[in-house]
Design an enzyme around this catalytic site. Sequence first.
Site, mmCIF file in Angstrom:
data_model
loop_
_atom_site.group_PDB
_atom_site.id
_atom_site.type_symbol
_atom_site.label_atom_id
_atom_site.label_comp_id
_atom_site.label_asym_id
_atom_site.label_seq_id
_atom_site.Cartn_x
_atom_site.Cartn_y
_atom_site.Cartn_z
ATOM 1 N N ASP A 67 0.816 -1.212 0.000
ATOM 2 C CA ASP A 67 0.000 0.000 0.000
ATOM 3 C C ASP A 67 0.850 1.264 0.000
ATOM 4 O O ASP A 67 2.075 1.210 0.166
ATOM 5 C CB ASP A 67 -0.963 -0.015 1.205
ATOM 6 C CG ASP A 67 -0.290 -0.440 2.512
ATOM 7 O OD1 ASP A 67 0.954 -0.400 2.582
ATOM 8 O OD2 ASP A 67 -1.000 -0.811 3.452
ATOM 9 N N HIS A 138 -6.994 -4.847 10.459
ATOM 10 C CA HIS A 138 -6.771 -4.722 9.011
ATOM 11 C C HIS A 138 -5.480 -5.410 8.575
ATOM 12 O O HIS A 138 -4.528 -5.524 9.341
ATOM 13 C CB HIS A 138 -6.800 -3.254 8.545
ATOM 14 C CG HIS A 138 -5.653 -2.401 8.987
ATOM 15 N ND1 HIS A 138 -5.756 -1.022 9.103
ATOM 16 C CD2 HIS A 138 -4.366 -2.688 9.326
ATOM 17 C CE1 HIS A 138 -4.598 -0.523 9.475
ATOM 18 N NE2 HIS A 138 -3.732 -1.510 9.624
ATOM 19 N N GLU A 143 -9.558 -1.945 5.690
ATOM 20 C CA GLU A 143 -10.202 -1.618 6.956
ATOM 21 C C GLU A 143 -11.450 -2.485 7.166
ATOM 22 O O GLU A 143 -11.945 -3.099 6.205
ATOM 23 C CB GLU A 143 -10.595 -0.131 6.946
ATOM 24 C CG GLU A 143 -9.425 0.827 6.721
ATOM 25 C CD GLU A 143 -8.475 0.915 7.910
ATOM 26 O OE1 GLU A 143 -8.365 -0.046 8.694
ATOM 27 O OE2 GLU A 143 -7.818 1.972 8.055
HETATM 28 P P1 PGA Z 1 2.443 -1.304 12.646
HETATM 29 O O1 PGA Z 1 1.240 -1.308 11.598
HETATM 30 O O2 PGA Z 1 3.361 -2.398 12.234
HETATM 31 O O3 PGA Z 1 3.056 0.045 12.525
HETATM 32 O O4 PGA Z 1 1.826 -1.556 13.981
HETATM 33 C C1 PGA Z 1 0.660 -2.512 11.241
HETATM 34 C C2 PGA Z 1 -0.497 -2.279 10.303
HETATM 35 O O5 PGA Z 1 -1.228 -1.296 10.450
HETATM 36 O O6 PGA Z 1 -0.682 -3.109 9.403
#
Ligand code: PGA
Length: 260
Positions: A67, A138, A143
């Site tokens: 993404d 997610h 989401e």
């Molecule tokens: P993070 O994010 O590794 O910064 O906790 C994970 C995500 O949102 O997929």
Amino acid sequence: MEVVVLPTYAEMSKAAAQIVADVLNTKPNAVLGMATGSTPLGLYQELVRMHREEGLDFTQVTTFNLDEYVGLRPNHSQSYHYFMQENFFKHVNMAAGNIYIPSGTTSNYRSFCEWYERRIQECGGIDVQILGIGSDGHIAFNEPGSSLSSRTRLKTLAQSTIEDNARFFERKEDVPIYAITMGVGTILEARTLVLCASGQNKAAAVAAMVEGPVTSMNTASALQLHPEARVFLDESAAGHLKMREYYDWVKKMKPGAPKV
Ligand code: PGA
């Protein structure tokens, strides 16, 4: 789904990196799916270490990132282009032409997304997809409510994601509201999925992913539908799992299992 709990973040990162290295050792031109965020940093550091110390080679590797934020140019310090460059690409021997990251600044998002999906197919599909999980369950920016057969598309971020990611920006208002993300359906087509989660704030989402129903309310739960989903957790991310004893038993018994 294989669930492996390790005592620390460092051990979790090493175990997940070893899966990627094993794929590269048998298929040097593998296609890797890359993730950003705090969680995969240790995994990338371990791959960089293997590159430097053990000659792990990336010259034939192709990567597709999950993404990117809409509106951030590749040189913006919070863009995922920049993250990948700083934390991984500049430390290994990847060919620049083999790196694919969704564009956050294209003039036509729909056709870009269609092209991105086509490119993944043309490169032979993703061999191993690295994943994190959001506190809302997610995967990538899929989401809650995202279709479990969704494809790469523009997505509006959840308020909780904006709040989670505000720590990287000067002000919460600076966090982009939209992103381009691979869909859950895109992710499920990868041959192997490696999801890492660390920390107590992920424990509820992890338990829902592993032991809850398959639901678009926790898009990571779609991993239950995948034949090669491997989940690596540190102790605190595993804190809400009810079947913990069983996962540890399976891990302990694995070395003695008949070879398949
Ligand atoms: P993070 O994010 O590794 O910064 O906790 C994970 C995500 O949102 O997929």
